[in-house]
Design an enzyme around this catalytic site. Structure first.
Site, short mmCIF file in Angstrom:
data_model
loop_
_atom_site.label_atom_id
_atom_site.label_comp_id
_atom_site.label_asym_id
_atom_site.label_seq_id
_atom_site.Cartn_x
_atom_site.Cartn_y
_atom_site.Cartn_z
N LEU A 1 0.86 -1.19 0.00
CA LEU A 1 0.00 0.00 0.00
C LEU A 1 0.89 1.23 0.00
O LEU A 1 1.86 1.31 0.75
CB LEU A 1 -0.91 -0.02 1.22
CG LEU A 1 -1.93 -1.16 1.23
CD1 LEU A 1 -2.70 -1.15 2.54
CD2 LEU A 1 -2.88 -1.08 0.05
N ASN B 1 -0.52 -4.48 9.97
CA ASN B 1 -0.29 -5.69 9.18
C ASN B 1 0.23 -6.78 10.11
O ASN B 1 0.92 -6.49 11.09
CB ASN B 1 0.77 -5.40 8.11
CG ASN B 1 1.10 -6.63 7.27
OD1 ASN B 1 0.19 -7.35 6.84
ND2 ASN B 1 2.38 -6.88 7.03
N HIS C 1 2.72 -10.11 10.06
CA HIS C 1 3.78 -10.68 9.22
C HIS C 1 4.34 -11.93 9.92
O HIS C 1 4.59 -11.91 11.13
CB HIS C 1 4.89 -9.65 9.02
CG HIS C 1 5.98 -10.16 8.13
ND1 HIS C 1 5.84 -10.23 6.75
CD2 HIS C 1 7.20 -10.67 8.41
CE1 HIS C 1 6.93 -10.76 6.24
NE2 HIS C 1 7.77 -11.04 7.21
C1 GAR Z 1 -0.29 -15.08 7.32
O1 GAR Z 1 0.63 -16.02 7.79
C2 GAR Z 1 0.31 -13.70 7.28
O2 GAR Z 1 1.22 -13.48 8.30
C3 GAR Z 1 0.98 -13.70 5.92
O3 GAR Z 1 0.06 -14.35 5.09
C4 GAR Z 1 -0.64 -15.33 5.85
C5 GAR Z 1 -2.13 -15.15 5.57
O4 GAR Z 1 -2.84 -16.20 6.13
N1 GAR Z 1 1.25 -12.39 5.48
C6 GAR Z 1 2.37 -12.04 4.85
O5 GAR Z 1 3.23 -12.82 4.53
C7 GAR Z 1 2.46 -10.55 4.53
N2 GAR Z 1 3.81 -10.20 4.23
P1 GAR Z 1 -4.41 -16.11 6.33
O6 GAR Z 1 -5.01 -15.76 4.97
O7 GAR Z 1 -4.78 -17.50 6.76
O8 GAR Z 1 -4.69 -15.09 7.37
#
Ligand code: GAR
Length: 210
Positions: free
Chosen positions: A101, A115, A117
């Site tokens: 974003l 967010n 992470h």
């Molecule tokens: C989560 O593990 C989150 O931390 C990661 O995507 C996954 C989404 O899972 N995000 C990133 O990597 C952002 N950089 P979900 O759809 O089951 O919540």
């Protein structure tokens, strides 16, 4: 008796939506919860997060990300902001939203976009942080909730949870264990923000006890 106004949260996600589920179910389980999810937006029409939201009776919408691959193009960004403003959102929580974003979006919600992470930032920003951790050979990793700034996973850290890396871990088992920690951390952070218990000075976010 007048009910206290709840903090209105909009969630953006591109994937299966397990963090959204954790946030929504924590709020739904507690009538006194200080926040409610009022809108879910996704850049992926068939994302599980939209189905999860609709099955809970929540407003959920696919919004095209436009022409770019890794961010929203300007018309798309305007459409996302308009939808969030129309829903009178106080906080935007990214839950697996796989686009960066930029300025205009962040200007519309200054210090109100967060967010989650899947690593202990600043280690392993970017994609598949659990795989990066495994390949690097660290013995502990975890998850981080942070404010979003224009960088990639660089904003002030609000909360973290540590997860051990086991000898027998594969990328899949490690990510699974990190997600268990995410599902505890994210609702706790959103609750604290809704209760105005997080103060930020420069890069340091501090918690007031609830
Ligand atoms: C989560 O593990 C989150 O931390 C990661 O995507 C996954 C989404 O899972 N995000 C990133 O990597 C952002 N950089 P979900 O759809 O089951 O919540």
């Amino acid at each position: 008796m007048t009910e206290k106004r709840k903090y209105r949260v909009g969630v953006l996600g591109s994937g299966k939506g397990s963090n959204f589920v954790a946030l929504a179910d924590a709020a739904a389980a507690d009538p006194a919860a200080p926040y409610e999810i009022v809108l879910v937006l996704s850049d992926v029409a068939e994302a599980g997060i939209l189905a999860q939201a609709r099955s809970r009776g929540l407003a959920a919408q696919y919004l095209s990300p436009g022409a770019y691959r890794t961010k929203l193009d300007p018309p798309a960004e305007a459409a996302y902001v308009a939808a969030l403003q129309q829903a009178r959102v106080d906080l935007v929580a990214l839950a697996g939203f796989m686009r960066i974003l930029k300025g205009d979006f962040l200007c519309a919600y200054p210090a109100r976009v967060i967010n989650i992470h899947p690593s202990l930032l600043p280690a392993f920003p970017g994609l598949e942080a659990w795989r990066q951790a495994l390949e690097h050979g660290v013995k502990a990793t975890g998850c981080t909730v942070h404010f979003v700034d224009p960088g990639v996973d660089t904003g002030p850290i609000i909360g973290q949870k540590v997860v051990p890396v086991l000898d027998e871990d594969t990328p899949g088992t490690l990510h699974e264990r990190i997600q268990v920690a995410e599902h505890e951390l994210y609702p706790a952070v959103v609750r604290a923000l809704a209760e105005d218990r997080i103060a930020v000075q420069g890069r340091r976010a501090t918690w007031r006890r609830g």
